[in-house]
Motif scaffolding. Sequence first.
Motif, short mmCIF file in Angstrom:
data_model
loop_
_atom_site.label_atom_id
_atom_site.label_comp_id
_atom_site.label_asym_id
_atom_site.label_seq_id
_atom_site.Cartn_x
_atom_site.Cartn_y
_atom_site.Cartn_z
N THR A 236 0.83 -1.19 0.00
CA THR A 236 0.00 0.00 0.00
C THR A 236 0.87 1.24 0.00
O THR A 236 2.11 1.15 -0.03
CB THR A 236 -0.95 -0.03 1.22
OG1 THR A 236 -1.85 1.07 1.16
CG2 THR A 236 -0.18 -0.01 2.54
N THR A 240 -3.74 4.86 2.82
CA THR A 240 -4.17 3.49 3.12
C THR A 240 -3.11 2.69 3.86
O THR A 240 -3.38 1.55 4.26
CB THR A 240 -4.61 2.76 1.84
OG1 THR A 240 -3.62 2.95 0.81
CG2 THR A 240 -5.94 3.30 1.35
N SER A 244 -4.64 0.04 6.39
CA SER A 244 -4.19 -1.36 6.35
C SER A 244 -3.68 -1.82 7.70
O SER A 244 -3.95 -2.95 8.14
CB SER A 244 -3.10 -1.52 5.29
OG SER A 244 -3.58 -1.19 4.01
N VAL A 284 -3.67 -2.54 -1.53
CA VAL A 284 -4.68 -1.57 -1.09
C VAL A 284 -4.28 -0.17 -1.57
O VAL A 284 -3.14 0.25 -1.36
CB VAL A 284 -4.81 -1.55 0.45
CG1 VAL A 284 -5.97 -0.64 0.87
CG2 VAL A 284 -5.03 -2.96 0.99
N GLU A 286 -6.25 3.99 -2.58
CA GLU A 286 -7.46 4.82 -2.59
C GLU A 286 -7.99 5.07 -3.98
O GLU A 286 -9.19 5.29 -4.17
CB GLU A 286 -7.16 6.16 -1.91
CG GLU A 286 -8.36 7.08 -1.76
CD GLU A 286 -8.02 8.35 -1.01
OE1 GLU A 286 -8.47 9.43 -1.46
OE2 GLU A 286 -7.31 8.28 0.00
N ARG A 289 -10.30 1.42 -9.15
CA ARG A 289 -9.80 0.06 -9.33
C ARG A 289 -9.27 -0.19 -10.75
O ARG A 289 -8.14 -0.64 -10.92
CB ARG A 289 -10.92 -0.94 -9.01
CG ARG A 289 -10.51 -2.39 -9.12
CD ARG A 289 -11.70 -3.29 -8.81
NE ARG A 289 -11.34 -4.70 -8.82
CZ ARG A 289 -10.86 -5.36 -7.76
NH1 ARG A 289 -10.66 -4.74 -6.63
NH2 ARG A 289 -10.57 -6.65 -7.85
N VAL A 316 -7.96 -4.13 -2.96
CA VAL A 316 -8.99 -3.29 -2.34
C VAL A 316 -8.69 -1.85 -2.74
O VAL A 316 -7.61 -1.34 -2.48
CB VAL A 316 -9.00 -3.42 -0.81
CG1 VAL A 316 -10.22 -2.69 -0.23
CG2 VAL A 316 -9.01 -4.88 -0.38
N THR A 317 -9.69 -1.20 -3.36
CA THR A 317 -9.46 0.12 -3.94
C THR A 317 -10.69 1.01 -3.77
O THR A 317 -11.71 0.59 -3.22
CB THR A 317 -9.16 0.00 -5.45
OG1 THR A 317 -10.37 -0.39 -6.13
CG2 THR A 317 -8.09 -1.04 -5.73
N TRP A 319 -13.89 3.01 -5.58
CA TRP A 319 -14.86 2.51 -6.56
C TRP A 319 -14.61 3.11 -7.94
O TRP A 319 -14.04 4.20 -8.07
CB TRP A 319 -16.29 2.85 -6.12
CG TRP A 319 -16.66 2.40 -4.74
CD1 TRP A 319 -17.04 3.17 -3.70
CD2 TRP A 319 -16.70 1.04 -4.26
NE1 TRP A 319 -17.31 2.41 -2.59
CE2 TRP A 319 -17.11 1.10 -2.90
CE3 TRP A 319 -16.43 -0.20 -4.84
CZ2 TRP A 319 -17.26 -0.03 -2.12
CZ3 TRP A 319 -16.57 -1.34 -4.05
CH2 TRP A 319 -16.98 -1.25 -2.71
N PRO A 333 -11.37 2.92 0.76
CA PRO A 333 -11.21 1.56 1.30
C PRO A 333 -11.03 1.66 2.82
O PRO A 333 -10.06 2.24 3.30
CB PRO A 333 -9.92 1.07 0.63
CG PRO A 333 -9.72 1.96 -0.56
CD PRO A 333 -10.29 3.29 -0.16
N ARG A 337 -13.71 -3.30 4.54
CA ARG A 337 -13.44 -3.86 3.21
C ARG A 337 -12.06 -4.50 3.13
O ARG A 337 -11.87 -5.55 2.53
CB ARG A 337 -13.56 -2.75 2.16
CG ARG A 337 -14.97 -2.62 1.58
CD ARG A 337 -14.93 -2.03 0.19
NE ARG A 337 -14.67 -0.61 0.19
CZ ARG A 337 -14.09 0.04 -0.81
NH1 ARG A 337 -13.67 -0.63 -1.86
NH2 ARG A 337 -13.91 1.34 -0.77
N VAL A 338 -11.08 -3.84 3.74
CA VAL A 338 -9.72 -4.39 3.72
C VAL A 338 -9.67 -5.68 4.52
O VAL A 338 -9.06 -6.68 4.11
CB VAL A 338 -8.72 -3.36 4.27
CG1 VAL A 338 -7.32 -3.97 4.34
CG2 VAL A 338 -8.70 -2.12 3.38
#
Length: 348
Positions: A236, A240, A244, A284, A286, A289, A316-317, A319, A333, A337-338
């Motif tokens: 990451t 994030t 994380s 991960v 921000e 995606r 994980v990103t 949207w 994220p 979600r992570v």
Amino acid sequence: MKDSVQDTGRDVVAMSMIQALRSAMDVMLERDDNVVVFGQDVGYFGGVFRCTEGLQAKYGSSRVFDAPISEGGIVGAAVGMGAYGLRPVIEIQFADYFYPAFDQIVSEAARLRYRSVGQFTAPMTIRMPCGGGIYGGQTHSQSPEAVFTHVCGLRTVMPSNPYDAKGLLIASIENDDPVIFLEPKRLYNGPFDGHHDRPVVPWSKHPKSQVPKGYYTVPLDTAEIVRPGKELTIITYGTTVYVSQTAAEEAGIDAEVIDLRSLWPLDLETIVNSVKKTRRCVVVHEATRTCGFGAELVSLIQEHCFHWLEAPIERVTGWDTPYPHAQEWAYFPGPARVGAAFKRAMEG
């Protein structure tokens, strides 16, 4: 930490990221008469986030000055200054505003060394506040790092804390090629854990806020393992990093968290060694995606670590939607979600 620190004075003080960035520019303006700082409102006003506050008063309006609202003009002028021998540090007020300057960045700055067969370089640093955190919506909250990592001739950097921010910015200013220096505005005043819309703690209480007053550098091509672990690798950068870490603590997983710091050049060795050790990986970030920088990371890990992996690589990103104003914390994220990605990776 693999930093090679060359510090002119070990006097250390607590700084926010804003203060650390200002300190880096202050150090370099004092050390090198070829360093100039300019951009929209960076002079008398001190920048929209006050990162350059007080520098014009200290160094004068010929070294720190305002520019018109013309990103293409700002970057174009910096390319010429760099070719002439100066070291411009320019601020694009928000990363979202770089698009009018894209041709100057890609067609001129990034290619100058190659096109001139090494006769000219573009030793310029382009500072850009990026990402969410101010409820600024789609025109003040983008994370466009993948656009720059795609371009040969550019370096792309994103610090996650004051110590790295200062050391990386000094190294960027001294570098002879153009550096895209992305600053997560959500971290300007303190780290986030993904549960709150304000910093969890001020930087003054965080260990990475202890910053030498003088000169030091952080290499532009090394990642940092900010949380050692054996069960799972988390790759990451930026905001994030803290999300994380929070997710790993809440999930009770012995996860190794790698803060990339430099997106390109990429410290692939640290990533590969970690994934071969843990055999599981979650990426991960921000940014959105599709075609985000995480896609390149997943591809590289698959290429170099396929025979060691015991589960699919998770990502994980943000949207793939326009950036929301009021709902930005649903876009980020977060630990939930992570953490769900951690679970999938551990059960895979």
